[in-house]
Scaffold this motif. Structure first.
Motif, PDB file in Angstrom:
ATOM      1  N   SER A 176       0.861  -1.117  -0.042  1.00  0.00           N
ATOM      2  CA  SER A 176       0.034  -0.067   0.002  1.00  0.00           C
ATOM      3  C   SER A 176       0.875   1.314  -0.166  1.00  0.00           C
ATOM      4  CB  SER A 176      -0.638  -0.054   1.088  1.00  0.00           C
ATOM      5  OG  SER A 176      -1.549   1.237   1.614  1.00  0.00           O
ATOM      6  N   CYS A 177       0.939   1.987  -0.904  1.00  0.00           N
ATOM      7  CA  CYS A 177       1.496   3.288  -1.044  1.00  0.00           C
ATOM      8  C   CYS A 177       1.075   4.286   0.203  1.00  0.00           C
ATOM      9  CB  CYS A 177       1.318   4.075  -2.572  1.00  0.00           C
ATOM     10  SG  CYS A 177       1.919   3.263  -4.024  1.00  0.00           S
ATOM     11  N   TRP A 178      -0.090   4.652   0.389  1.00  0.00           N
ATOM     12  CA  TRP A 178      -0.342   5.361   1.668  1.00  0.00           C
ATOM     13  C   TRP A 178       0.275   4.877   2.902  1.00  0.00           C
ATOM     14  CZ3 TRP A 178      -1.897   6.018   6.217  1.00  0.00           C
ATOM     15  CH2 TRP A 178      -1.861   7.457   6.918  1.00  0.00           C
ATOM     16  N   ALA A 181       4.043   4.993   2.833  1.00  0.00           N
ATOM     17  CA  ALA A 181       4.769   6.388   2.782  1.00  0.00           C
ATOM     18  C   ALA A 181       4.345   7.172   4.204  1.00  0.00           C
ATOM     19  CB  ALA A 181       4.091   7.131   1.737  1.00  0.00           C
ATOM     20  N   VAL A 208       1.274  -1.029  -5.181  1.00  0.00           N
ATOM     21  CA  VAL A 208       2.264  -1.054  -6.314  1.00  0.00           C
ATOM     22  C   VAL A 208       3.575  -2.117  -5.795  1.00  0.00           C
ATOM     23  CG1 VAL A 208       2.227   1.334  -6.771  1.00  0.00           C
ATOM     24  CG2 VAL A 208       3.968   0.665  -5.089  1.00  0.00           C
ATOM     25  N   TRP A 212       9.272  -1.103  -5.500  1.00  0.00           N
ATOM     26  CA  TRP A 212       9.300   0.429  -5.868  1.00  0.00           C
ATOM     27  C   TRP A 212       9.426   1.001  -4.466  1.00  0.00           C
ATOM     28  CZ3 TRP A 212       5.335   1.560 -10.202  1.00  0.00           C
ATOM     29  CH2 TRP A 212       5.652   0.871 -11.302  1.00  0.00           C
ATOM     30  N   TYR A 213       9.508   0.434  -3.120  1.00  0.00           N
ATOM     31  CA  TYR A 213       9.294   1.243  -2.056  1.00  0.00           C
ATOM     32  C   TYR A 213      10.328   2.272  -1.813  1.00  0.00           C
ATOM     33  CZ  TYR A 213       9.848   1.938   2.920  1.00  0.00           C
ATOM     34  OH  TYR A 213       9.872   2.453   4.208  1.00  0.00           O
ATOM     35  N   LEU A 216       9.477   5.549  -3.410  1.00  0.00           N
ATOM     36  CA  LEU A 216       8.403   6.348  -2.803  1.00  0.00           C
ATOM     37  C   LEU A 216       8.702   7.240  -2.103  1.00  0.00           C
ATOM     38  CD1 LEU A 216       5.158   5.975  -2.609  1.00  0.00           C
ATOM     39  CD2 LEU A 216       5.562   4.637  -0.576  1.00  0.00           C
ATOM     40  N   CYS A 219       2.698   9.924  -0.369  1.00  0.00           N
ATOM     41  CA  CYS A 219       1.533   9.617  -0.679  1.00  0.00           C
ATOM     42  C   CYS A 219       0.440  10.183   0.192  1.00  0.00           C
ATOM     43  CB  CYS A 219       1.146   8.075  -0.640  1.00  0.00           C
ATOM     44  SG  CYS A 219      -0.486   7.376  -1.215  1.00  0.00           S
ATOM     45  N   SER A 238       0.030   9.182  -5.146  1.00  0.00           N
ATOM     46  CA  SER A 238       1.498   8.605  -4.792  1.00  0.00           C
ATOM     47  C   SER A 238       2.360   9.365  -5.749  1.00  0.00           C
ATOM     48  CB  SER A 238       1.264   7.243  -4.940  1.00  0.00           C
ATOM     49  OG  SER A 238       0.405   6.453  -3.917  1.00  0.00           O
ATOM     50  N   PHE A 240       6.829   9.139  -6.967  1.00  0.00           N
ATOM     51  CA  PHE A 240       7.701   8.364  -6.932  1.00  0.00           C
ATOM     52  C   PHE A 240       8.950   9.103  -7.613  1.00  0.00           C
ATOM     53  CE2 PHE A 240       3.952   5.580  -6.672  1.00  0.00           C
ATOM     54  CZ  PHE A 240       4.364   4.644  -6.102  1.00  0.00           C
TER      55      PHE A 240
END
Length: 266
Positions: A176-178, A181, A208, A212-213, A216, A219, A238, A240
């Motif tokens: 989860s991006c949120w 982040a 994602v 990709w963390y 990031l 978000c 989000s 990146f």
């Protein structure tokens, strides 16, 4: 690179089809996942549509005027038919996307709006996505109609859909991006029911690849009177910053994260 998701609510505010342009002005996304949207041509200028219509895929739900859409700013965008969930899910495959964190792989992107009954429907959608070849980076985002984050014990809302988060992480390698982040923060509201505007429902999210963390940046949930007027959902955005060393991914924990074994704890 920016990824945004936004549910417009049955096509958006009547006689004011500005939702796409407002989101582009606020966030300028490279990938835009949209739910309950009418034909994207209705929301943008003719100049924008003429220059970008090949970058958009949209399908309506049944006889409704609205459905789901995916916009990808660069690359060659091809539709992935999703027969059993036409309009509730729109999928695309992208070759040559300029903002990808992994330039050597294709992108497979799904804008999802879970129909009732939510849990069985989401499981069926994920079953289908999981049956596709594992030859692309995967992004899944949208309105899951389920909680898409881990809540802390002191949060007012205590609905937990950890099975969904675990399945996305274990089977698809998605985060989860949120939550990634914003470690150790309560889940912000992304949905306001007309009869209950206070309860912090958090059902809109962007997932994602875990690799990709490291790229990031942040978000956020866009919240203001403007967004409250346009829809009962808030956009999630989000951001990146892809680096140059995309191989041999070894994530560095952000401030506020701890690690237990191989699991990141928020």
């Amino acid at each position: 690179m920016k990824i945004a998701t936004y549910n417009l609510r049955c096509g958006g505010k009547a006689n004011q089809p500005v939702h796409w342009t407002q989101l582009f002005e606020a966030a300028n996304p490279d990938i835009f996942l949209v739910q309950e949207t009418c034909s994207p041509e209705q929301y943008v200028t003719s100049r924008f549509w003429e220059g970008h219509q090949q970058q958009v895929q949209w399908a309506k739900v049944g006889t409704n005027a609205w459905g789901s859409a995916v916009f990808v700013r660069s690359g060659t965008v091809s539709r992935i038919p999703v027969a059993d969930f036409e309009g509730c899910v729109v999928g695309v495959e992208v070759e040559g996307f300029a903002g990808s964190a992994n330039q050597g792989r294709k992108l497979r992107i799904f804008s999802l709006h879970a129909p009732a009954p939510y849990k069985p429907s989401v499981n069926r959608i994920l079953d289908w996505i999981g049956s596709l070849p594992d030859d692309s980076d995967l992004i899944i985002g949208g309105d899951f109609n389920l909680t898409v984050g881990v809540r802390h014990p002191d949060e007012k809302q205590q609905d937990q859909d950890l099975w969904l988060l675990e399945r996305l992480r274990k089977e698809f390698g998605l985060i989860s991006c949120w939550q990634a982040a914003n470690p150790n923060r309560n889940l912000p509201q992304t949905l306001r029911w007309s009869q209950d505007k206070a309860t912090p429902y958090h059902c809109d999210g962007i997932f994602v690849p875990a690799a990709w963390y490291r790229y990031l940046d942040h978000c956020e949930v866009l919240a203001s009177p403007l967004w409250e007027e346009l829809s009962d959902h808030n956009p999630v955005v989000s951001s990146f910053a892809p680096g140059q060393d995309n191989d041999n991914f070894s994530p560095k924990l952000a401030a506020g994260h701890t690690e237990q074994g191989n699991k990141v704890v928020y």
